[in-house]
Structure formats: structure tokens, C-alpha cells
Scaffold this motif. Structure first.
Motif, PDB file in Angstrom:
ATOM      1  N   VAL A  54       5.325   2.254   1.877  1.00  0.00           N
ATOM      2  CA  VAL A  54       4.368   1.214   1.239  1.00  0.00           C
ATOM      3  C   VAL A  54       5.091   0.489  -0.015  1.00  0.00           C
ATOM      4  CG1 VAL A  54       2.184   0.926  -0.170  1.00  0.00           C
ATOM      5  CG2 VAL A  54       2.233   2.456   1.659  1.00  0.00           C
ATOM      6  N   ASP A  55       4.804  -0.887  -0.131  1.00  0.00           N
ATOM      7  CA  ASP A  55       5.266  -1.540  -1.154  1.00  0.00           C
ATOM      8  C   ASP A  55       4.411  -1.605  -2.238  1.00  0.00           C
ATOM      9  OD1 ASP A  55       6.259  -3.672  -2.828  1.00  0.00           O
ATOM     10  OD2 ASP A  55       5.635  -5.265  -1.887  1.00  0.00           O
TER      11      ASP A  55
ATOM     12  N   ASN B 270       4.771  -2.514  -5.385  1.00  0.00           N
ATOM     13  CA  ASN B 270       4.690  -3.407  -6.097  1.00  0.00           C
ATOM     14  C   ASN B 270       3.706  -4.576  -5.737  1.00  0.00           C
ATOM     15  OD1 ASN B 270       6.542  -3.023  -8.544  1.00  0.00           O
ATOM     16  ND2 ASN B 270       8.174  -3.146  -6.947  1.00  0.00           N
ATOM     17  N   PHE B 271       3.234  -4.444  -4.609  1.00  0.00           N
ATOM     18  CA  PHE B 271       2.280  -5.463  -4.140  1.00  0.00           C
ATOM     19  C   PHE B 271       1.168  -5.817  -4.920  1.00  0.00           C
ATOM     20  CE2 PHE B 271      -0.868  -7.332  -1.290  1.00  0.00           C
ATOM     21  CZ  PHE B 271      -0.100  -8.089  -0.401  1.00  0.00           C
ATOM     22  N   PRO B 272       0.764  -7.102  -5.254  1.00  0.00           N
ATOM     23  CA  PRO B 272      -0.218  -7.270  -6.317  1.00  0.00           C
ATOM     24  C   PRO B 272      -1.428  -6.969  -5.890  1.00  0.00           C
ATOM     25  CG  PRO B 272       0.464  -9.299  -5.380  1.00  0.00           C
ATOM     26  CD  PRO B 272       1.153  -8.311  -4.793  1.00  0.00           C
ATOM     27  N   VAL B 273      -2.224  -5.758  -5.690  1.00  0.00           N
ATOM     28  CA  VAL B 273      -3.385  -5.427  -5.606  1.00  0.00           C
ATOM     29  C   VAL B 273      -3.760  -4.247  -6.252  1.00  0.00           C
ATOM     30  CG1 VAL B 273      -3.863  -5.917  -3.284  1.00  0.00           C
ATOM     31  CG2 VAL B 273      -2.597  -3.788  -3.583  1.00  0.00           C
TER      32      VAL B 273
ATOM     33  N   HIS C 134      -3.581  -1.096 -11.140  1.00  0.00           N
ATOM     34  CA  HIS C 134      -2.640  -1.703 -10.285  1.00  0.00           C
ATOM     35  C   HIS C 134      -2.159  -0.486  -9.393  1.00  0.00           C
ATOM     36  CE1 HIS C 134       1.035  -2.965  -8.451  1.00  0.00           C
ATOM     37  NE2 HIS C 134       0.415  -4.211  -8.287  1.00  0.00           N
ATOM     38  N   ILE C 135      -1.746  -0.617  -8.160  1.00  0.00           N
ATOM     39  CA  ILE C 135      -1.589   0.669  -7.308  1.00  0.00           C
ATOM     40  C   ILE C 135      -0.097   1.320  -7.772  1.00  0.00           C
ATOM     41  CG2 ILE C 135      -2.973   0.006  -5.454  1.00  0.00           C
ATOM     42  CD1 ILE C 135      -0.146  -1.051  -4.109  1.00  0.00           C
ATOM     43  N   ARG C 136       0.675   0.523  -8.512  1.00  0.00           N
ATOM     44  CA  ARG C 136       2.026   1.043  -8.817  1.00  0.00           C
ATOM     45  C   ARG C 136       1.718   1.988 -10.126  1.00  0.00           C
ATOM     46  NH1 ARG C 136       3.984  -3.834 -10.442  1.00  0.00           N
ATOM     47  NH2 ARG C 136       3.228  -3.431 -12.482  1.00  0.00           N
ATOM     48  N   GLU C 137       0.767   1.959 -10.841  1.00  0.00           N
ATOM     49  CA  GLU C 137       0.446   2.860 -11.718  1.00  0.00           C
ATOM     50  C   GLU C 137      -0.048   4.322 -11.483  1.00  0.00           C
ATOM     51  OE1 GLU C 137      -2.060   0.703 -14.580  1.00  0.00           O
ATOM     52  OE2 GLU C 137      -1.189  -1.113 -14.226  1.00  0.00           O
ATOM     53  N   LEU C 138      -0.258   4.407 -10.308  1.00  0.00           N
ATOM     54  CA  LEU C 138      -0.748   5.741  -9.774  1.00  0.00           C
ATOM     55  C   LEU C 138       0.363   6.720  -9.726  1.00  0.00           C
ATOM     56  CD1 LEU C 138      -3.298   4.513  -7.035  1.00  0.00           C
ATOM     57  CD2 LEU C 138      -3.624   4.807  -9.338  1.00  0.00           C
TER      58      LEU C 138
ATOM     59  N   LEU D 283       5.053 -12.610  -0.123  1.00  0.00           N
ATOM     60  CA  LEU D 283       4.509 -11.365  -0.181  1.00  0.00           C
ATOM     61  C   LEU D 283       4.796 -10.637   1.211  1.00  0.00           C
ATOM     62  CD1 LEU D 283       1.253 -11.357  -2.167  1.00  0.00           C
ATOM     63  CD2 LEU D 283       3.649 -10.625  -2.963  1.00  0.00           C
TER      64      LEU D 283
ATOM     65  N   PHE E 221      -0.369  -6.829   3.504  1.00  0.00           N
ATOM     66  CA  PHE E 221       0.133  -5.476   2.678  1.00  0.00           C
ATOM     67  C   PHE E 221       0.539  -4.363   3.592  1.00  0.00           C
ATOM     68  CE2 PHE E 221      -2.022  -1.484   0.910  1.00  0.00           C
ATOM     69  CZ  PHE E 221      -0.683  -1.348  -0.228  1.00  0.00           C
TER      70      PHE E 221
ATOM     71  N   ARG F 135       3.809 -14.544  -9.182  1.00  0.00           N
ATOM     72  CA  ARG F 135       3.877 -13.118  -9.086  1.00  0.00           C
ATOM     73  C   ARG F 135       4.451 -12.296 -10.178  1.00  0.00           C
ATOM     74  NH1 ARG F 135       2.966  -8.879  -9.338  1.00  0.00           N
ATOM     75  NH2 ARG F 135       3.582  -7.003  -8.405  1.00  0.00           N
TER      76      ARG F 135
ATOM     77  N   THR G 192       1.182 -12.097 -12.918  1.00  0.00           N
ATOM     78  CA  THR G 192      -0.016 -11.288 -12.805  1.00  0.00           C
ATOM     79  C   THR G 192       0.001 -10.294 -11.632  1.00  0.00           C
ATOM     80  OG1 THR G 192      -2.233 -11.569 -12.036  1.00  0.00           O
ATOM     81  CG2 THR G 192      -0.658 -12.924 -10.949  1.00  0.00           C
ATOM     82  N   ASP G 193      -0.588  -9.062 -11.720  1.00  0.00           N
ATOM     83  CA  ASP G 193      -0.569  -8.184 -10.775  1.00  0.00           C
ATOM     84  C   ASP G 193      -1.955  -8.107  -9.748  1.00  0.00           C
ATOM     85  OD1 ASP G 193       1.742  -6.640 -10.830  1.00  0.00           O
ATOM     86  OD2 ASP G 193       1.062  -5.334 -12.424  1.00  0.00           O
ATOM     87  N   SER G 194      -2.454  -9.320  -9.907  1.00  0.00           N
ATOM     88  CA  SER G 194      -3.721  -9.319  -9.125  1.00  0.00           C
ATOM     89  C   SER G 194      -3.555 -10.421  -8.092  1.00  0.00           C
ATOM     90  CB  SER G 194      -4.967  -9.883 -10.064  1.00  0.00           C
ATOM     91  OG  SER G 194      -6.054 -10.415  -9.194  1.00  0.00           O
ATOM     92  N   PHE G 195      -3.752 -10.127  -6.717  1.00  0.00           N
ATOM     93  CA  PHE G 195      -3.605 -10.865  -5.462  1.00  0.00           C
ATOM     94  C   PHE G 195      -4.555 -12.297  -5.750  1.00  0.00           C
ATOM     95  CE2 PHE G 195      -4.441 -12.446  -1.341  1.00  0.00           C
ATOM     96  CZ  PHE G 195      -3.277 -12.618  -0.844  1.00  0.00           C
TER      97      PHE G 195
ATOM     98  N   MET H 265      -2.970 -14.406  -8.244  1.00  0.00           N
ATOM     99  CA  MET H 265      -1.504 -14.937  -7.717  1.00  0.00           C
ATOM    100  C   MET H 265      -1.688 -16.197  -6.930  1.00  0.00           C
ATOM    101  SD  MET H 265       1.520 -13.102  -6.041  1.00  0.00           S
ATOM    102  CE  MET H 265       2.685 -13.540  -5.100  1.00  0.00           C
TER     103      MET H 265
ATOM    104  N   LYS I 234       7.109   2.168 -16.384  1.00  0.00           N
ATOM    105  CA  LYS I 234       7.634   1.548 -15.012  1.00  0.00           C
ATOM    106  C   LYS I 234       7.454   0.162 -15.161  1.00  0.00           C
ATOM    107  CE  LYS I 234       5.068   5.101 -12.511  1.00  0.00           C
ATOM    108  NZ  LYS I 234       4.127   5.520 -11.475  1.00  0.00           N
TER     109      LYS I 234
END
Lengths: 257, 290
Positions: free
Chosen positions: A83-84, A86-89, A132-136, B36, B162, B213, B216-219, B222, B289
Motif C-alpha cells: 500500500v502507498d 503517502n496516498f492522500p486519504v 491521515h493513513i500514514r499516521e497509523l 497519484l 489507491f 500534494r 494537503t493530505d486530503s484527496f 488536492m 514521520k
């Protein structure tokens, strides 16, 4: 369990499958039911993920047949490493991906948000919904994907190496969580190479190495002859607290004296 | 104020400004999916491939160039897929072969039957001269189409971007969604080609999305930021192009590159200062991080 739960969800009948010209699995006969809680074990390249892809219907057999129950709803949890992150979700956005059918508007309905929060709450990560998913952490990432899978309310849950790269506590958490889901009536199939930490705790194992070497309970399957055919190495099996424990004796430690 | 108003006294500039701003917005919007998905090279390749069709249509039926170049672009996309699937070549190698061959064919057609003068340069680097109302209508139509595709297929597009494997396993028609995205991408390149230029379209697909990108960290955010950045680059680039006397595409891309550098600098500094603050309060091995 009801009779319907005992009906086959997916049946693989003499199935062979692979990628391009390379056959990865051959002559596989396997039936998966809603009552199953199965671990697929084998070395790297043995065809564990290919078997999952066959069960998911993401890969078509080159020979044999796959029969699935017509109303089958299946959910898949991928390997965390694929999984990426860093993907922005956010966690919520990721979980809501499970609800793609019959959607007209891009934003979630109140009912969808409520359902998603309910699943996240059950898995103990409701407070992380807007993160954000990266923070998990690794365990939280695994729970997030489980939440996405559960939101589909599947009959069958397939997981690819769910404990790969996580610590011992997280492994126990995931295993107990899957056990609870199975108790609730969900069929579960997962792949693992973790014989002692994971496989020995599952009620049913399938050993794979290009074909199905053996299947049955841990006591039936975790025996030297099956392990040697599966992993290509002699592995010793001991018993500890009523559980089979595998010892790698292929490369014995040098004597201290 | 005169600096802003004076160019607007020319009708060609008004049209150029409108088209550049809308083109920047469209490419910024679609670029989010392209970046992406790691498809930047496809955007680069498709724009070059479409040039072959553009060149052919300019020579034989210029008024139908949108149709001809569009079909050419779709044929190139199919050829890329076929070459990548049927041989052991990767998709990047297939894109390299098919699209550069198409581009070379376009150059050859121009050289043999046309002229390598202004029309050729305009196609490569963009021009605001000679923009017709029909082109503006096409551009707006493609924007509406792209917006509708993203609006009504938002979650499927997000899911397949994704995690395509899990999306497929969850019943999403991944091939159909990807095909739809390729159609939107081809059409977007086609209608922005004249003002941005073949060689520079790919940059405007990538730069606004990358800038967004970083911010922001929100799709969802973005998508919005990338669209705004793209349109702002188009607008500012057009004015600079007018005063510097250079092709519009080059200035639009240079403005984008400048925005990218500024945002990169700011975000790097911000992350660096954040790390220092955290390190002051954390044990020696604490990390933040990225």
C-alpha cells in the motif's frame, strides 16, 4: 451455524493457474465455506497469493473450474507492504471506499458515515477516523483495512499475510479479532508464512507448494513429512501446551562445547 | 493596472487568456489522478502520440483535427496496451516506442507535406494566436465531461487509484474506470494542445498536482488546489508570455515550475522547523514521520 453457512462459497475443481506462460498452481481442489477459518501456508513463491486471487475471482483458471455461490460477497485485505501510505486519504475516506455500489454523489451519506464509524468503533479506531493513513501504526493500519472489508458485510474475508511486519501484540490482536469475526459467522481465509505464531492457532490449514500438499487441522498438517514437502526442508515438530511447534533443524546450531 | 488591462484590448488575448486559464484548470484537475497513479509518463507519451494525428489532420482536413487527433490518441493508447500485454516489454517501454514513433510520424508529415514554420512551432510549444470559438466550446465541453466523470465516479476513481487490486476484488469494474480515465485524459490533452503545446502539456498535468500534494493530505482538497494552481499558472503565464514575447506554453510551464520551487521550499522549511521543535521535547531517538 445454519445449513446455508455450511454450503460451499467457492469451490476450486482441479484448477491450474498462473501468470502469462508460468503456471504457479496446478490441480488444486479446494472448497471454502462460511464456517471455515483457514490458513494457507507455504514458502515464498508457493502460490499462496495466487490461491487467494483465484478465490477472489481476480485470476481465472487456465484449467479446471471455479464455482462460486451466486450471491457471494467477498472482501479482501491486502498486504500492508503493497500500500502507498503517502496516498492522500484519511481513515474514513479509505474505509468508505468499500461502498462504491449504487453511489451517485461523491460525498458519503449520513447512513454511510454512521455505518463506517460503527465498524471503526468495533475495531477500536473510531478516534482515528479523520487521521491521515500514514499516521497509523501497523496494527491500526490492519484494523483500518479490516474495517473497510467489514463495511462490505462479506460472507467471505480473504487476507494476504495479515501479520506480516507487525509486532507480537498486534499479531495476537489481529488473530483474536479474526476469531471473533469467524464466531459471528464469517468465512475467513488468510495466507501466512508464520507457522508458529499464526498457523498453529487456526482450526484449519492448507499447505501449498505449487499444489495443495495437505489440508486439515494443525495436528494433521504440522507434521515433518508434510512440512518437508511444503517447505523443501526438514523441520522438527515439538509439542508445547498442546500445540505443535515447528523447529527449524535444517541448519542446526553449532554446539557450544 | 494598465499592465493587466492593456493586453485585454486585443480579442486574441482575451480568447487566449480564457483558454489558458481553463486549460490549466482542466489539466490540474485530471493531473491529480495521473500523478497519484504514477501515469505521468503516459500523459507525456499521449501528448506526443496525439501530435501525429494533429499533424496529419492539419495537412488533410484541418477543421476535423479534434476528431482525427482524438482517434489517433485512442489508437495509440490501444497500441500501447497491446504492445505491453503481448510482449515482455513493460508499459513504459511500450509507451516509449509507440508514442515517439507517432510523434516522429507527425514531424515527418509536417516536413514533407506541410511547412515547419509557425504551425509546427505552435503545435509544439503552444500559441494564443488563431484560437477559434469552436476550440473554446470544445474545451468547455471536455471540462464538463471531465467534471461529470469525476463527480459521478468519484469513489470508484479514488478506489482504483489507491488500490486497484482490492477495488477489483470489491466488484469495481477497474478496466472500465481506467478506460474512462484514459478517454478523459486523451480529450483533455487534445483540447489544450493548441495553447499549451505538445511538448509541455505533460508538465501541466504533473506540476499543479504535485504542488497540491505538497500542500494537503486530503484527496478532495488536492483536487481543488491542483485545479486552482493550474488555472492560476495559465492566467499568469499568459500575461508573462504576452510581455516576454515567447510561446504561451513555455511561460505557463515556467510559472508552474516557479510555484513548485516556492512551495517545495516552504514545505521543506516548515517540516525542518517542526522536526527541530519536536526534537527539543523528545528523547534522542524520536523521529517525526514525513
Amino acid at each position: 451455524m445454519t445449513n446455508a453457512a455450511a454450503e460451499p462459497l467457492v469451490t476450486l475443481d482441479d484448477v491450474s493457474a498462473g501468470y502469462q506462460d508460468v503456471l504457479v498452481l496446478h490441480d488444486v481442489n479446494l472448497t471454502v465455506r462460511q464456517t471455515d477459518f483457514t490458513g494457507v501456508v507455504g514458502p515464498s513463491g508457493a502460490g499462496k497469493t495466487t490461491l487467494l486471487r483465484l478465490l477472489l475471482g481476480m485470476l481465472d483458471p487456465v484449467a479446471g473450474s471455479r464455482i462460486t455461490r451466486p450471491d457471494l460477497r467477498v472482501a479482501y485485505v491486502p498486504q500492508l507492504e503493497t500500500v502507498d501510505w503517502n496516498f492522500p486519504v484519511t481513515v474514513m475516506e479509505c474505509v468508505l471506499m468499500a461502498r462504491t455500489e449504487h453511489r451517485v454523489w461523491p460525498w458519503p451519506s449520513r447512513a454511510e458515515r454512521r455505518d463506517a464509524l460503527s465498524v471503526l468503533d468495533r475495531l477500536g479506531i473510531k478516534d482515528l477516523a479523520e487521521r491521515h493513513i500514514r499516521e497509523l501504526s501497523g496494527g491500526q493500519q490492519q484494523r483500518m483495512f479490516l474495517a473497510r472489508a467489514l463495511l462490505r458485510e462479506p460472507h467471505l474475508l480473504l487476507l494476504d499475510e495479515p501479520t506480516s511486519g507487525v509486532d507480537v501484540n498486534t499479531r495476537h490482536d489481529v488473530l483474536h479479532l479474526l476469531g471473533d469475526l469467524h464466531q459471528d459467522g464469517m468465512g475467513i481465509v488468510l495466507t501466512t508464512h508464520d507457522l508458529n505464531g499464526m498457523a498453529a492457532h487456526l482450526p484449519h490449514l492448507v499447505c501449498v507448494n505449487g499444489h495443495v500438499v495437505a489440508e486439515g487441522s494443525p495436528r494433521e498438517v504440522i507434521v515433518p513429512s508434510v512440512l518437508e514437502e511444503t517447505f523443501g526442508a526438514r523441520l522438527e515438530v515439538l509439542e508445547h501446551l498442546g500445540m505443535p511447534v515447528v523447529v527449524d533443524s535444517a541448519h542446526p546450531l553449532r554446539s557450544a562445547g | 493596472m494598465d499592465v493587466l488591462l492593456e493586453p485585454l484590448s486585443f480579442a486574441f488575448f482575451q480568447k487566449g487568456l480564457l483558454v489558458a486559464t481553463l486549460s490549466g484548470a482542466l489539466l490540474g484537475f485530471i493531473g491529480v489522478y495521473i500523478v497519484l497513479r504514477g501515469m505521468s509518463y503516459i500523459g507525456h507519451g499521449l501528448s506526443h502520440a496525439i501530435f501525429g494525428g494533429y499533424a496529419a489532420m492539419q495537412l488533410f482536413a484541418a477543421q476535423l483535427y479534434v476528431l482525427g487527433a482524438g482517434l489517433w490518441g485512442i489508437a495509440s493508447a490501444i497500441a500501447i496496451t497491446a504492445v505491453a500485454r503481448r510482449s515482455r516489454l513493460g508499459a513504459d517501454a511500450a509507451i516509449g516506442v509507440v508514442t515517439t514513433a507517432s510523434f516522429a510520424l507527425g514531424v515527418a508529415l509536417f516536413s514533407k507535406f506541410g511547412s515547419s514554420g509557425p504551425a509546427f512551432d505552435n503545435a509544439l510549444f503552444g500559441s494564443i494566436l488563431g484560437i477559434t470559438n469552436t476550440q473554446i466550446v470544445w474545451l468547455i465541453a471536455v471540462m464538463v465531461f471531465a467534471g461529470a466523470v469525476v463527480f459521478f465516479r468519484y469513489r470508484e476513481l479514488l478506489f482504483t487509484t489507491f488500490d486497484p487490486d482490492v477495488a477489483r476484488a470489491s466488484g469495481v469494474h477497474v478496466a472500465r474506470i481506467e478506460g474512462l480515465l484514459m478517454v478523459v485524459l486523451s480529450l483533455s490533452i487534445l483540447v489544450t494542445l493548441t495553447v499549451i503545446g505538445v511538448t509541455l502539456v505533460a508538465a501541466m498535468l504533473v506540476i499543479p498536482a504535485v504542488v497540491a500534494r505538497m500542500l494537503t493530505d486530503s484527496f478532495g482538497r488536492m483536487l481543488a488546489i491542483s485545479t486552482v494552481v493550474g488555472s492560476a499558472c495559465g492566467l499568469v503565464g499568459m500575461y508573462l508570455s504576452y510581455y516576454a514575447g515567447v510561446p504561451s506554453g513555455t511561460m505557463i510551464v515556467l510559472v508552474g515550475a516557479a510555484v513548485f520551487l516556492v512551495v517545495l521550499g516552504i514545505t521543506t522549511l516548515r517540516r525542518h522547523s517542526h522536526r527541530i521543535i519536536v526534537d527539543d521535547h523528545a528523547p534522542a531517538r524520536a523521529t517525526v514521520k514525513a
